[in-house]
Motif scaffolding. Structure first.
Motif, PDB file in Angstrom:
ATOM      1  N   PHE A   1       0.834  -1.210   0.000  1.00 16.82           N
ATOM      2  CA  PHE A   1       0.000   0.000   0.000  1.00 16.82           C
ATOM      3  C   PHE A   1       0.867   1.258   0.000  1.00 16.82           C
ATOM      4  O   PHE A   1       0.627   2.201  -0.764  1.00 16.82           O
ATOM      5  CB  PHE A   1      -0.922   0.008   1.217  1.00 16.82           C
ATOM      6  CG  PHE A   1      -1.865   1.178   1.262  1.00 16.82           C
ATOM      7  CD1 PHE A   1      -3.070   1.139   0.583  1.00 16.82           C
ATOM      8  CD2 PHE A   1      -1.541   2.333   1.973  1.00 16.82           C
ATOM      9  CE1 PHE A   1      -3.939   2.223   0.606  1.00 16.82           C
ATOM     10  CE2 PHE A   1      -2.397   3.418   2.002  1.00 16.82           C
ATOM     11  CZ  PHE A   1      -3.602   3.361   1.325  1.00 16.82           C
TER      12      PHE A   1
ATOM     13  N   ILE B   1       2.546   1.763  -3.439  1.00 20.72           N
ATOM     14  CA  ILE B   1       1.614   2.275  -4.455  1.00 20.72           C
ATOM     15  C   ILE B   1       1.282   3.741  -4.180  1.00 20.72           C
ATOM     16  O   ILE B   1       1.207   4.562  -5.101  1.00 20.72           O
ATOM     17  CB  ILE B   1       0.331   1.425  -4.477  1.00 20.72           C
ATOM     18  CG1 ILE B   1       0.646  -0.008  -4.919  1.00 20.72           C
ATOM     19  CG2 ILE B   1      -0.707   2.042  -5.412  1.00 20.72           C
ATOM     20  CD1 ILE B   1      -0.543  -0.948  -4.840  1.00 20.72           C
ATOM     21  N   LEU B   2       1.105   4.093  -2.895  1.00 18.59           N
ATOM     22  CA  LEU B   2       0.776   5.469  -2.543  1.00 18.59           C
ATOM     23  C   LEU B   2       1.923   6.410  -2.905  1.00 18.59           C
ATOM     24  O   LEU B   2       1.692   7.511  -3.445  1.00 18.59           O
ATOM     25  CB  LEU B   2       0.489   5.567  -1.042  1.00 18.59           C
ATOM     26  CG  LEU B   2       0.154   6.974  -0.512  1.00 18.59           C
ATOM     27  CD1 LEU B   2      -1.101   7.517  -1.193  1.00 18.59           C
ATOM     28  CD2 LEU B   2      -0.022   6.937   0.999  1.00 18.59           C
TER      29      LEU B   2
ATOM     30  N   SER C   1       1.778   6.916  -6.553  1.00 14.65           N
ATOM     31  CA  SER C   1       0.604   7.689  -6.958  1.00 14.65           C
ATOM     32  C   SER C   1       0.788   9.171  -6.673  1.00 14.65           C
ATOM     33  O   SER C   1       0.316  10.028  -7.424  1.00 14.65           O
ATOM     34  CB  SER C   1      -0.648   7.169  -6.231  1.00 14.65           C
ATOM     35  OG  SER C   1      -0.905   5.825  -6.579  1.00 14.65           O
TER      36      SER C   1
ATOM     37  N   THR D   1      -4.734   4.679  -5.362  1.00 14.09           N
ATOM     38  CA  THR D   1      -3.931   3.756  -4.566  1.00 14.09           C
ATOM     39  C   THR D   1      -4.779   2.615  -4.032  1.00 14.09           C
ATOM     40  O   THR D   1      -4.396   1.445  -4.099  1.00 14.09           O
ATOM     41  CB  THR D   1      -3.265   4.502  -3.392  1.00 14.09           C
ATOM     42  OG1 THR D   1      -2.401   5.514  -3.911  1.00 14.09           O
ATOM     43  CG2 THR D   1      -2.461   3.551  -2.520  1.00 14.09           C
ATOM     44  N   TRP D   2      -5.943   2.950  -3.481  1.00 11.95           N
ATOM     45  CA  TRP D   2      -6.811   1.933  -2.906  1.00 11.95           C
ATOM     46  C   TRP D   2      -7.309   0.958  -3.973  1.00 11.95           C
ATOM     47  O   TRP D   2      -7.371  -0.258  -3.739  1.00 11.95           O
ATOM     48  CB  TRP D   2      -8.000   2.595  -2.211  1.00 11.95           C
ATOM     49  CG  TRP D   2      -8.911   1.611  -1.529  1.00 11.95           C
ATOM     50  CD1 TRP D   2     -10.153   1.224  -1.918  1.00 11.95           C
ATOM     51  CD2 TRP D   2      -8.616   0.878  -0.334  1.00 11.95           C
ATOM     52  NE1 TRP D   2     -10.660   0.293  -1.051  1.00 11.95           N
ATOM     53  CE2 TRP D   2      -9.745   0.059  -0.067  1.00 11.95           C
ATOM     54  CE3 TRP D   2      -7.524   0.833   0.530  1.00 11.95           C
ATOM     55  CZ2 TRP D   2      -9.798  -0.785   1.037  1.00 11.95           C
ATOM     56  CZ3 TRP D   2      -7.576  -0.017   1.637  1.00 11.95           C
ATOM     57  CH2 TRP D   2      -8.699  -0.810   1.872  1.00 11.95           C
TER      58      TRP D   2
ATOM     59  N   ARG E   1      -5.794   0.146  -6.839  1.00 12.32           N
ATOM     60  CA  ARG E   1      -4.679  -0.716  -7.247  1.00 12.32           C
ATOM     61  C   ARG E   1      -4.336  -1.705  -6.139  1.00 12.32           C
ATOM     62  O   ARG E   1      -3.997  -2.863  -6.400  1.00 12.32           O
ATOM     63  CB  ARG E   1      -3.454   0.135  -7.589  1.00 12.32           C
ATOM     64  CG  ARG E   1      -3.589   0.896  -8.900  1.00 12.32           C
ATOM     65  CD  ARG E   1      -2.452   1.867  -9.103  1.00 12.32           C
ATOM     66  NE  ARG E   1      -1.151   1.195  -9.117  1.00 12.32           N
ATOM     67  CZ  ARG E   1       0.004   1.852  -9.107  1.00 12.32           C
ATOM     68  NH1 ARG E   1       0.031   3.177  -9.071  1.00 12.32           N
ATOM     69  NH2 ARG E   1       1.130   1.183  -9.124  1.00 12.32           N
ATOM     70  N   PHE E   2      -4.421  -1.245  -4.869  1.00  9.85           N
ATOM     71  CA  PHE E   2      -4.115  -2.106  -3.730  1.00  9.85           C
ATOM     72  C   PHE E   2      -5.105  -3.264  -3.647  1.00  9.85           C
ATOM     73  O   PHE E   2      -4.708  -4.426  -3.446  1.00  9.85           O
ATOM     74  CB  PHE E   2      -4.136  -1.283  -2.448  1.00  9.85           C
ATOM     75  CG  PHE E   2      -3.992  -2.101  -1.196  1.00  9.85           C
ATOM     76  CD1 PHE E   2      -2.765  -2.650  -0.843  1.00  9.85           C
ATOM     77  CD2 PHE E   2      -5.079  -2.324  -0.362  1.00  9.85           C
ATOM     78  CE1 PHE E   2      -2.620  -3.411   0.311  1.00  9.85           C
ATOM     79  CE2 PHE E   2      -4.947  -3.083   0.791  1.00  9.85           C
ATOM     80  CZ  PHE E   2      -3.720  -3.624   1.121  1.00  9.85           C
TER      81      PHE E   2
END
Length: 322
Positions: free
Chosen positions: A30, A33-34, A37, A178-179, A181-182
């Protein structure tokens, strides 16, 4: 050997470690990815820009190198995401992962030193220094290899290219992205990591890894350049764990049966012989949750081969000058 499936064994050996492993992998994924992003990788990449540029590694590899000082899981996820997007070739992915050897080592260095120091005193400083030199040697080797194995980077310095990539990001939309993709990636992590970890738990229960380590430990006699007492350290290091080898080394130093250099060489030898099995046992489940299983195995093999060669080189150089 019979299986012990009592609740304490299952909880302490399987369920709780698997929950903890999945949690930390999920947090690392997470965060990785964040960071991407929000385009924060550009700031992390600046820190490793000079070295990465010499290795012909891309911006994301430089950012991963910087992030590896704080979280190996996040750093690996950044590489995995870049590979899935087609930004890294397989060769670039392997070299980037190997490139992270130095920050990954320094992430664990304080723990290693403060565990070793009470057992073997000043020899702990020598041992840690030699393994640190091996980590630096690995990074230099990858930097040199990149110049021969990878194509030249685009014209312009890394900070210049990062400035050109600068764009304002809306934080709320970045969080949503992000969420999304997570949640797409999380099921892949669980469905791959959990079965592998369960399989390894039962193999450990059946004694496979203990048998393999015992088999390897029984071959330490071929290293006749060390005194018999030192071979005992190697055997404990392989058959049990690093702390067991340290305990044996501390007892032998206290009784003046071994000198500090002999203890250091024994610990280096134990490191070379024992770590590959432990690395595969502990790293493969989480590597396979981040990368594809075939790539996970390939990365572990490359890492262990490079690590063994670097420690052997440093160990031989130390033995020649003591």
């Amino acid at each position: 050997m019979t299986l012990d499936l009592s609740w304490p064994v299952l909880w302490n050996g399987l369920f709780w470690p698997l929950i903890r492993l999945t949690f930390f992998i999920s947090v690392g994924v997470f965060v990785g990815i964040l960071i991407e992003s929000l385009n924060w990788t550009r700031y992390a990449a600046r820190l490793a820009a000079p070295l990465a540029r010499r290795a012909r590694l891309k911006d994301i590899s430089a950012a991963s190198f910087s992030m590896a000082f704080f979280s190996g899981i996040t750093a690996n996820n950044m590489l995995a995401e870049a590979r899935e997007r087609g930004e890294l070739t397989e060769r670039e992915l392997i070299l980037s992962n190997l490139f992270n050897s130095l920050p990954t080592y320094f992430l664990h260095l304080p723990t290693v030193f403060f565990i070793a120091a009470p057992f073997i005193g000043a020899a702990a400083g020598v041992y840690v220094s030699l393994t640190a030199c091996a980590a630096v040697l690995r990074t230099l080797a990858i930097t040199l290899s990149g110049r021969f194995l990878l194509p030249p980077l685009e014209e312009g310095c890394l900070p210049c290219r990062l400035d050109e990539m600068e764009e304002k990001r809306d934080r709320s939309s970045a969080l949503q992205k992000t969420w999304k993709r997570f949640m797409k990636r999380l099921p892949k992590i669980i469905t791959i990591t959990a079965p592998i970890y369960v399989l390894f738990f039962f193999l450990r229960q059946l004694g496979l890894f203990s048998w393999l380590q015992g088999l390897m430990a029984g071959q330490v006699g071929v290293f006749s350049f060390l005194p018999p007492e030192a071979l005992g350290i190697v055997g404990f290091h392989m058959a049990a764990e690093f702390t067991a080898g340290l305990a044996a080394a501390g007892a032998l130093i206290t009784d003046s049966q071994l000198t500090s250099p002999q203890v250091v060489l024994a610990l280096l030898l134990g490191n070379v012989l024992s770590t590959p099995m432990r690395a595969f046992r502990h790293q493969f489940p989480y590597y396979a949750g981040i990368f594809k299983p075939r790539m996970a195995l390939k990365l572990i093999v490359h890492n262990q081969l490079l690590r063994i060669v670097s420690i052997v080189v440093v160990g031989v150089a130390y033995a020649m000058f003591i």
